[in-house]
Enzyme design. Structure first.
Site, PDB file in Angstrom:
ATOM      1  N   GLY A  92      -6.324  74.737  16.648  1.00 39.86           N
ATOM      2  CA  GLY A  92      -6.007  76.025  16.026  1.00 39.86           C
ATOM      3  C   GLY A  92      -6.689  76.200  14.680  1.00 39.86           C
ATOM      4  O   GLY A  92      -7.301  75.280  14.136  1.00 39.86           O
ATOM      5  N   GLY A  94      -6.878  75.878  11.317  1.00 42.35           N
ATOM      6  CA  GLY A  94      -6.171  75.123  10.295  1.00 42.35           C
ATOM      7  C   GLY A  94      -6.550  75.536   8.890  1.00 42.35           C
ATOM      8  O   GLY A  94      -5.879  75.194   7.920  1.00 42.35           O
ATOM      9  N   ARG A  95      -7.661  76.238   8.794  1.00 40.68           N
ATOM     10  CA  ARG A  95      -8.075  76.686   7.452  1.00 40.68           C
ATOM     11  C   ARG A  95      -8.786  78.023   7.533  1.00 40.68           C
ATOM     12  O   ARG A  95      -9.630  78.343   6.710  1.00 40.68           O
ATOM     13  CB  ARG A  95      -8.972  75.652   6.817  1.00 40.68           C
ATOM     14  CG  ARG A  95     -10.191  75.336   7.648  1.00 40.68           C
ATOM     15  CD  ARG A  95     -11.192  74.696   6.784  1.00 40.68           C
ATOM     16  NE  ARG A  95     -12.252  74.122   7.588  1.00 40.68           N
ATOM     17  CZ  ARG A  95     -13.344  73.637   7.075  1.00 40.68           C
ATOM     18  NH1 ARG A  95     -13.511  73.640   5.791  1.00 40.68           N
ATOM     19  NH2 ARG A  95     -14.268  73.130   7.849  1.00 40.68           N
ATOM     20  N   LYS A 115     -12.438  81.865   5.891  1.00 38.22           N
ATOM     21  CA  LYS A 115     -12.449  80.430   6.213  1.00 38.22           C
ATOM     22  C   LYS A 115     -12.306  79.651   4.904  1.00 38.22           C
ATOM     23  O   LYS A 115     -13.111  79.839   3.986  1.00 38.22           O
ATOM     24  CB  LYS A 115     -13.769  80.082   6.916  1.00 38.22           C
ATOM     25  CG  LYS A 115     -13.855  78.671   7.456  1.00 38.22           C
ATOM     26  CD  LYS A 115     -15.085  78.532   8.333  1.00 38.22           C
ATOM     27  CE  LYS A 115     -15.314  77.090   8.751  1.00 38.22           C
ATOM     28  NZ  LYS A 115     -16.567  76.944   9.516  1.00 38.22           N
ATOM     29  N   ASP A 127      -5.882  70.473   4.168  1.00 41.57           N
ATOM     30  CA  ASP A 127      -5.393  71.293   3.053  1.00 41.57           C
ATOM     31  C   ASP A 127      -5.656  72.780   3.246  1.00 41.57           C
ATOM     32  O   ASP A 127      -5.297  73.595   2.391  1.00 41.57           O
ATOM     33  CB  ASP A 127      -6.032  70.818   1.739  1.00 41.57           C
ATOM     34  CG  ASP A 127      -7.561  70.904   1.767  1.00 41.57           C
ATOM     35  OD1 ASP A 127      -8.117  71.381   2.781  1.00 41.57           O
ATOM     36  OD2 ASP A 127      -8.189  70.497   0.775  1.00 41.57           O
ATOM     37  N   ARG A 185     -12.647  80.712  21.874  1.00 39.07           N
ATOM     38  CA  ARG A 185     -13.432  79.524  22.194  1.00 39.07           C
ATOM     39  C   ARG A 185     -13.056  79.008  23.588  1.00 39.07           C
ATOM     40  O   ARG A 185     -12.007  79.385  24.114  1.00 39.07           O
ATOM     41  CB  ARG A 185     -13.100  78.426  21.168  1.00 39.07           C
ATOM     42  CG  ARG A 185     -13.295  78.868  19.730  1.00 39.07           C
ATOM     43  CD  ARG A 185     -12.213  78.325  18.814  1.00 39.07           C
ATOM     44  NE  ARG A 185     -12.266  78.970  17.492  1.00 39.07           N
ATOM     45  CZ  ARG A 185     -13.033  78.573  16.488  1.00 39.07           C
ATOM     46  NH1 ARG A 185     -13.771  77.496  16.623  1.00 39.07           N
ATOM     47  NH2 ARG A 185     -13.052  79.239  15.348  1.00 39.07           N
ATOM     48  N   ASP A 254     -13.878  73.299  21.252  1.00 39.40           N
ATOM     49  CA  ASP A 254     -13.296  74.259  20.297  1.00 39.40           C
ATOM     50  C   ASP A 254     -14.375  74.902  19.431  1.00 39.40           C
ATOM     51  O   ASP A 254     -14.085  75.854  18.702  1.00 39.40           O
ATOM     52  CB  ASP A 254     -12.239  73.576  19.421  1.00 39.40           C
ATOM     53  CG  ASP A 254     -12.768  72.314  18.755  1.00 39.40           C
ATOM     54  OD1 ASP A 254     -13.199  71.399  19.477  1.00 39.40           O
ATOM     55  OD2 ASP A 254     -12.768  72.254  17.513  1.00 39.40           O
ATOM     56  N   ASP A 264     -19.260  77.752  14.220  1.00 38.78           N
ATOM     57  CA  ASP A 264     -18.799  76.537  13.543  1.00 38.78           C
ATOM     58  C   ASP A 264     -19.951  75.642  13.095  1.00 38.78           C
ATOM     59  O   ASP A 264     -20.249  74.607  13.696  1.00 38.78           O
ATOM     60  CB  ASP A 264     -17.783  75.756  14.404  1.00 38.78           C
ATOM     61  CG  ASP A 264     -16.377  76.344  14.232  1.00 38.78           C
ATOM     62  OD1 ASP A 264     -16.249  77.396  13.579  1.00 38.78           O
ATOM     63  OD2 ASP A 264     -15.419  75.757  14.735  1.00 38.78           O
TER      64      ASP A 264
HETATM   65  P1  AMP Z   1     -14.021  71.626  12.801  1.00 37.85           P
HETATM   66  O1  AMP Z   1     -14.423  70.206  12.979  1.00 37.85           O
HETATM   67  O2  AMP Z   1     -14.387  72.201  11.443  1.00 37.85           O
HETATM   68  O3  AMP Z   1     -14.475  72.497  13.918  1.00 37.85           O
HETATM   69  O4  AMP Z   1     -12.425  71.654  12.785  1.00 37.85           O
HETATM   70  C1  AMP Z   1     -11.647  71.034  13.766  1.00 37.85           C
HETATM   71  C2  AMP Z   1     -10.201  71.352  13.520  1.00 37.85           C
HETATM   72  O5  AMP Z   1      -9.772  70.857  12.253  1.00 37.85           O
HETATM   73  C3  AMP Z   1      -9.845  72.826  13.520  1.00 37.85           C
HETATM   74  O6  AMP Z   1      -8.569  72.971  14.070  1.00 37.85           O
HETATM   75  C4  AMP Z   1      -9.839  73.159  12.059  1.00 37.85           C
HETATM   76  O7  AMP Z   1      -9.042  74.294  11.776  1.00 37.85           O
HETATM   77  C5  AMP Z   1      -9.241  71.909  11.458  1.00 37.85           C
HETATM   78  N1  AMP Z   1      -9.619  71.712  10.060  1.00 37.85           N
HETATM   79  C6  AMP Z   1     -10.835  71.380   9.586  1.00 37.85           C
HETATM   80  N2  AMP Z   1     -10.820  71.290   8.246  1.00 37.85           N
HETATM   81  C7  AMP Z   1      -9.553  71.557   7.837  1.00 37.85           C
HETATM   82  C8  AMP Z   1      -8.896  71.615   6.571  1.00 37.85           C
HETATM   83  N3  AMP Z   1      -9.541  71.372   5.441  1.00 37.85           N
HETATM   84  N4  AMP Z   1      -7.582  71.935   6.571  1.00 37.85           N
HETATM   85  C9  AMP Z   1      -6.928  72.178   7.705  1.00 37.85           C
HETATM   86  N5  AMP Z   1      -7.488  72.148   8.926  1.00 37.85           N
HETATM   87  C10 AMP Z   1      -8.781  71.833   9.007  1.00 37.85           C
HETATM   88 MG    MG Z   2     -14.302  74.191  14.695  1.00 43.90          MG
END
Ligand code: AMP
Ligand code: MG
Length: 496
Positions: A92, A94-95, A115, A127, A185, A254, A264
């Site tokens: 989901g 997360g940020r 983002k 965070d 996605r 994702d 991404d």
């Molecule tokens: P990514 O590798 O950037 O595609 O992210 C993979 C997952 O980790 C996704 O669910 C993002 O929303 C979550 N995510 C990445 N960075 C953060 C962050 N700093 N805080 C919270 N969730 C994160």
């Molecule tokens: Mg991602």
């Protein structure tokens, strides 16, 4: 939270009207003292937004998540995903927070997402924030991809938050405003499929058909047509990546957009010297997402997508599997067609003949063997098409220049059989062989100046050059240069 009247977003939200389990309603977390460091004015205008108002203090607060514009319906989207082959049932946003959707000047519905805008129920241990470096990297590379003509999410704005984020060290925090034709996605489908929520999968599929594959709605078997459409767009997309030397770096399910856009941008990078085994991402230890593996991985991801659709394809499971296999079976042909056609264009071949694939492959093999720069080889070949005296600039890219000479004889025989004149060939080649790509050392230098010295001039300079990648731009010739040995970047890092 204050509502602001000065910046009008013509929102027309549809995703937030889907059932409650598709997302979490959550507002961005306000930040201390936002400062706009980049606004994409042409994109703002294309989206029906007023760039002057967006760059006002109120606009900046919106782009930082400090104010919610009228009509926004902020949500964090739910999704799952296979990360490096391992299934995670809940990821989901997360940020990231989707503010809403607008219809652009072409009539296309586009998500506007912040983002790095603070934690959400999907943040797990993160965070919810983003550091300035990765935000600028995504800005540069996504806009470069758009200028290259490759389907991609876009970057509307970057703001620094005035707060620090803790990574390995304290870094300046930032928020990127991302624009996508949607943020749905493969992992979004997996989220519902993993919960055996057939109704959820169906609702999502219907939403995606209406939004991205309207022609599938009228097909005999709409969900089969949807699968075929997604397969076709991924095949085309990955072919486009290979043809410019792009390596996504984290092709998890994702990070695979259903609309067929590149999405991404984390440890993504363009290769300099041609080597099909190239990997930049520090976390890709096995080379799963190496340059030449990308078509295979795209098919793997599509297979995960097809699995989610099985219950929609037929009530009879065997029949559903056979249908899915038939659609997936089209990937290889579609990829090959797009890739080989792209290579022919890169070589300046107007028609297709037996032997063209081998001619292209032999050049690539010689490049790999001789550490030739991918982008420069094809760009200079374009000039050599006009004037064989310019062969000298191509051959010097090869460790053993004779490897090029041998190949060039065959290439000239082949092109000589076509009626087009050399100038037409050169022009056609220049329109597909970019002079400028976001070379890693330039991207790193732009980030370093911004992060360590609050100097955004190198970032702006790079964006300017990359906005016209197919033009020679003699004033910026050095941006076409490969890195000096001491400037070479061997590893890139995730945007987290
Ligand atoms: P990514 O590798 O950037 O595609 O992210 C993979 C997952 O980790 C996704 O669910 C993002 O929303 C979550 N995510 C990445 N960075 C953060 C962050 N700093 N805080 C919270 N969730 C994160
Ligand atoms: Mg991602």
């Amino acid at each position: 939270m204050l509502k602001v009247m000065t910046v009008h977003f013509p929102f027309q939200n549809t995703y937030s009207a889907l059932p409650d389990n598709f997302f979490a309603r959550v507002a961005p977390t306000p930040v201390a003292s936002p400062r706009l460091v980049k606004l994409n004015r042409p994109l703002a205008i294309h989206l029906g937004l007023d760039p002057d108002r967006l760059s006002s203090p109120e606009g900046t607060e919106i782009l930082a998540g400090k104010r919610i514009p009228d009509g926004a319906d902020p949500i964090a989207m739910a999704y799952a995903g296979h990360q490096f082959g391992h299934f995670v049932p809940q990821l989901g946003d997360g940020r990231a927070i989707l503010l809403g959707e607008v219809i652009d000047a072409d009539g296309v519905r586009r998500d506007i997402q912040l983002k790095g805008s603070g934690p959400t129920p999907f943040s797990r241990r993160g965070d919810g924030r983003a550091a300035l470096g990765p935000v600028l990297r995504e800005y540069i590379v996504s806009e470069a991809m758009a200028a290259l003509g490759i389907p991609t999410t876009r970057s509307l704005a970057a703001v620094v938050t005035g707060e620090s984020v803790m990574r390995e060290t304290l870094l300046p925090g930032a928020v990127l405003t991302r624009v996508a034709s949607s943020h749905i996605r493969v992992g979004t489908f997996q989220y519902f499929a993993a919960r055996s929520d057939a109704e959820g999968v169906r609702r999502l599929a219907d939403h995606v058909i209406a939004r991205h594959y309207p022609q599938a709605a009228g097909a005999d078997r709409p969900y089969h047509a949807l699968l075929e459409g997604v397969v076709a767009r991924q095949a085309e997309l990955v072919a486009r990546w290979l043809l410019v030397g792009f390596i996504h770096g984290v092709m998890n399910t994702d990070n695979t957009s259903i609309s067929g856009e590149t999405i991404d941008y984390g440890p993504c990078a363009f290769m300099d010297q041609y080597d099909p085994a190239t990997v930049f991402s520090s976390i890709d230890e096995q080379g799963r997402y190496a340059y030449a593996n990308q078509p295979r991985i795209a098919l793997w991801n599509l297979t995960r997508f097809a699995e989610c659709l099985l219950p929609l394809l037929s009530d009879d499971q065997e029949k559903a599997i056979a249908e899915a296999q038939a659609a997936l079976g089209e990937f290889a042909g579609k990829f090959d067609t797009a890739y080989q056609a792209g290579l022919r264009s890169k070589l300046g071949l107007f028609g297709a003949r037996d032997g063209d694939d081998a001619l292209a492959q032999d050049l690539l093999d010689a490049m790999a063997k001789n550490q030739a720069d991918f982008t420069l080889t094809f760009r200079r070949l374009s000039d050599a098409a006009l004037d064989p005296a310019l062969d000298v600039s191509v051959r010097q890219l090869f460790a053993d220049p004779a490897a090029y000479d041998e190949w060039a004889v065959r290439w000239r025989q082949r092109t000589g059989d076509e009626p087009q004149d050399p100038a037409a060939r050169r022009d056609a080649m220049q329109s597909v062989n970019p002079a400028f790509i976001p070379r890693n050392h330039r991207v790193e230098a732009a980030i370093e100046a911004a992060v360590n010295r609050d100097d955004f001039a190198p970032f702006e300079g790079l964006l300017t050059v990359l906005s016209k990648p197919y033009e020679d731009q003699p004033a910026f010739a050095s941006y076409a240069d490969p890195p000096e040995p001491d400037q070479r970047v061997f590893q890139t890092f995730c945007g987290t």
